[in-house]
Motif scaffolding. Structure first.
Motif, PDB file in Angstrom:
ATOM      1  N   HIS A  83       0.819  -1.214   0.000  1.00 42.63           N
ATOM      2  CA  HIS A  83       0.000   0.000   0.000  1.00 42.63           C
ATOM      3  C   HIS A  83       0.859   1.273   0.000  1.00 42.63           C
ATOM      4  O   HIS A  83       0.447   2.300  -0.545  1.00 42.63           O
ATOM      5  CB  HIS A  83      -0.927  -0.012   1.215  1.00 42.63           C
ATOM      6  N   ASP A  84       2.040   1.205   0.575  1.00 46.37           N
ATOM      7  CA  ASP A  84       2.917   2.376   0.652  1.00 46.37           C
ATOM      8  C   ASP A  84       3.702   2.617  -0.633  1.00 46.37           C
ATOM      9  O   ASP A  84       4.227   3.716  -0.835  1.00 46.37           O
ATOM     10  CB  ASP A  84       3.907   2.220   1.811  1.00 46.37           C
ATOM     11  N   TYR A  85       3.777   1.600  -1.492  1.00 48.56           N
ATOM     12  CA  TYR A  85       4.664   1.679  -2.652  1.00 48.56           C
ATOM     13  C   TYR A  85       3.970   1.609  -4.008  1.00 48.56           C
ATOM     14  O   TYR A  85       4.557   2.015  -5.014  1.00 48.56           O
ATOM     15  CB  TYR A  85       5.707   0.552  -2.579  1.00 48.56           C
ATOM     16  N   GLY A  86       2.758   1.061  -4.061  1.00 50.78           N
ATOM     17  CA  GLY A  86       2.146   0.880  -5.371  1.00 50.78           C
ATOM     18  C   GLY A  86       0.636   0.886  -5.324  1.00 50.78           C
ATOM     19  O   GLY A  86       0.022   0.700  -4.264  1.00 50.78           O
ATOM     20  N   TRP A  87       0.034   1.116  -6.509  1.00 58.25           N
ATOM     21  CA  TRP A  87      -1.421   1.090  -6.658  1.00 58.25           C
ATOM     22  C   TRP A  87      -1.832  -0.249  -7.231  1.00 58.25           C
ATOM     23  O   TRP A  87      -1.452  -0.605  -8.341  1.00 58.25           O
ATOM     24  CB  TRP A  87      -1.885   2.199  -7.594  1.00 58.25           C
TER      25      TRP A  87
ATOM     26  N   LEU B 203       5.755   5.715  -2.471  1.00 60.94           N
ATOM     27  CA  LEU B 203       7.197   5.709  -2.231  1.00 60.94           C
ATOM     28  C   LEU B 203       7.942   5.071  -3.408  1.00 60.94           C
ATOM     29  O   LEU B 203       7.457   4.107  -4.007  1.00 60.94           O
ATOM     30  CB  LEU B 203       7.509   4.936  -0.950  1.00 60.94           C
ATOM     31  N   PRO B 204       9.126   5.576  -3.750  1.00 60.10           N
ATOM     32  CA  PRO B 204       9.910   4.995  -4.849  1.00 60.10           C
ATOM     33  C   PRO B 204      10.735   3.808  -4.376  1.00 60.10           C
ATOM     34  O   PRO B 204      10.834   3.525  -3.172  1.00 60.10           O
ATOM     35  CB  PRO B 204      10.817   6.158  -5.248  1.00 60.10           C
ATOM     36  N   ASN B 205      11.364   3.116  -5.323  1.00 60.22           N
ATOM     37  CA  ASN B 205      12.330   2.097  -4.930  1.00 60.22           C
ATOM     38  C   ASN B 205      13.642   2.775  -4.546  1.00 60.22           C
ATOM     39  O   ASN B 205      13.747   4.009  -4.522  1.00 60.22           O
ATOM     40  CB  ASN B 205      12.503   1.035  -6.026  1.00 60.22           C
TER      41      ASN B 205
ATOM     42  N   HIS C 192       9.439   5.480  -9.343  1.00 57.94           N
ATOM     43  CA  HIS C 192       8.096   5.333  -8.795  1.00 57.94           C
ATOM     44  C   HIS C 192       7.238   4.399  -9.642  1.00 57.94           C
ATOM     45  O   HIS C 192       7.393   4.326 -10.866  1.00 57.94           O
ATOM     46  CB  HIS C 192       7.394   6.700  -8.742  1.00 57.94           C
ATOM     47  N   ASP C 193       6.301   3.730  -8.973  1.00 55.79           N
ATOM     48  CA  ASP C 193       5.243   2.961  -9.653  1.00 55.79           C
ATOM     49  C   ASP C 193       5.770   1.847 -10.552  1.00 55.79           C
ATOM     50  O   ASP C 193       5.120   1.481 -11.537  1.00 55.79           O
ATOM     51  CB  ASP C 193       4.342   3.889 -10.482  1.00 55.79           C
ATOM     52  N   MET C 194       6.935   1.301 -10.219  1.00 56.69           N
ATOM     53  CA  MET C 194       7.413   0.155 -10.991  1.00 56.69           C
ATOM     54  C   MET C 194       6.501  -1.049 -10.789  1.00 56.69           C
ATOM     55  O   MET C 194       6.424  -1.926 -11.654  1.00 56.69           O
ATOM     56  CB  MET C 194       8.850  -0.207 -10.591  1.00 56.69           C
TER      57      MET C 194
END
Length: 211
Positions: free
Chosen positions: A99-103, A122-124, A129-131
């Protein structure tokens, strides 16, 4: 690309190049799928800071030719996604942190049933972002069921008679399970196909210069 290609970036390409994504420019039999969210035929947002969707692999390649950029190979995409990790996700193995890193469609996240503005999660470790989630991302390679025999020289996989191309990373429409939205998540679709879950990310290829 730090983010997936956005509507704003793709709109600039269309306006400056006159690209239509239709048979007279791009012989795509499914051209009516092209940019449906811009034509009021999709619930996905056409706002500038959302990822562009309803784009085929051919549409993505046309953007790359105009911009002087490239689609990543599948190996380059996964290398950038993992950012030095060997876990299920680039943030670790705990699905509860997704939940903190992706949709993605992840139970409690009922608002995730559509695209979202880029770079809101949050990015890697490398600032990308959004990988994982938001939209599946087209890559350069032809599809193969497994990664065996993949090129090691930085080139894309080419298979005689291949009918589909690879997309990576999962989308808003998938669950957040590792095989759908993890570092290894992969799927395939025809290069003329477009949909509300398909977008792309680009890379700048660095040319070697002899001393």
């Amino acid at each position: 690309g730090r983010t997936e290609v956005t509507n704003g970036q793709f709109r600039r390409f269309v306006q400056e190049s006159g690209y239509q994504g239709r048979p007279d420019v791009d012989p795509d039999p499914d051209y009516d799928l092209y940019l449906r969210h811009w034509r009021g035929k999709s619930i996905m947002s056409p706002d500038d800071d959302f990822p562009v969707v309803w784009v085929s692999w051919r549409n993505a390649r046309a953007f790359c030719q105009w911009s002087g950029l490239d689609l990543p190979t599948e190996a380059q995409w996964e290398y950038a996604c993992r950012a030095g990790t060997d876990t299920l996700y680039y943030f670790g193995n705990d699905r509860e942190q997704f939940h903190d890193y992706g949709w993605a469609h992840a139970g409690r996240d009922s608002e995730n049933h559509y695209t979202h503005p880029v770079a809101r999660k949050l990015p890697n470790a490398w600032g990308l972002h959004d990988m994982l989630g938001n939209v599946w991302e087209w890559v350069e390679d032809d599809w193969r069921e497994n990664l065996g025999g993949s090129p090691t020289d930085g080139s894309a996989r080419r298979i005689d008679g291949a009918l589909t191309k690879v997309v990576r990373g999962g989308s808003w429409g998938n669950s957040s399970s590792p095989h759908l939205c993890g570092n290894s998540a992969r799927y395939n679709s025809a290069p003329t196909n477009a949909g509300p879950e398909f977008g792309f990310r680009v890379i700048l290829t660095l040319k070697s210069v002899s001393p």
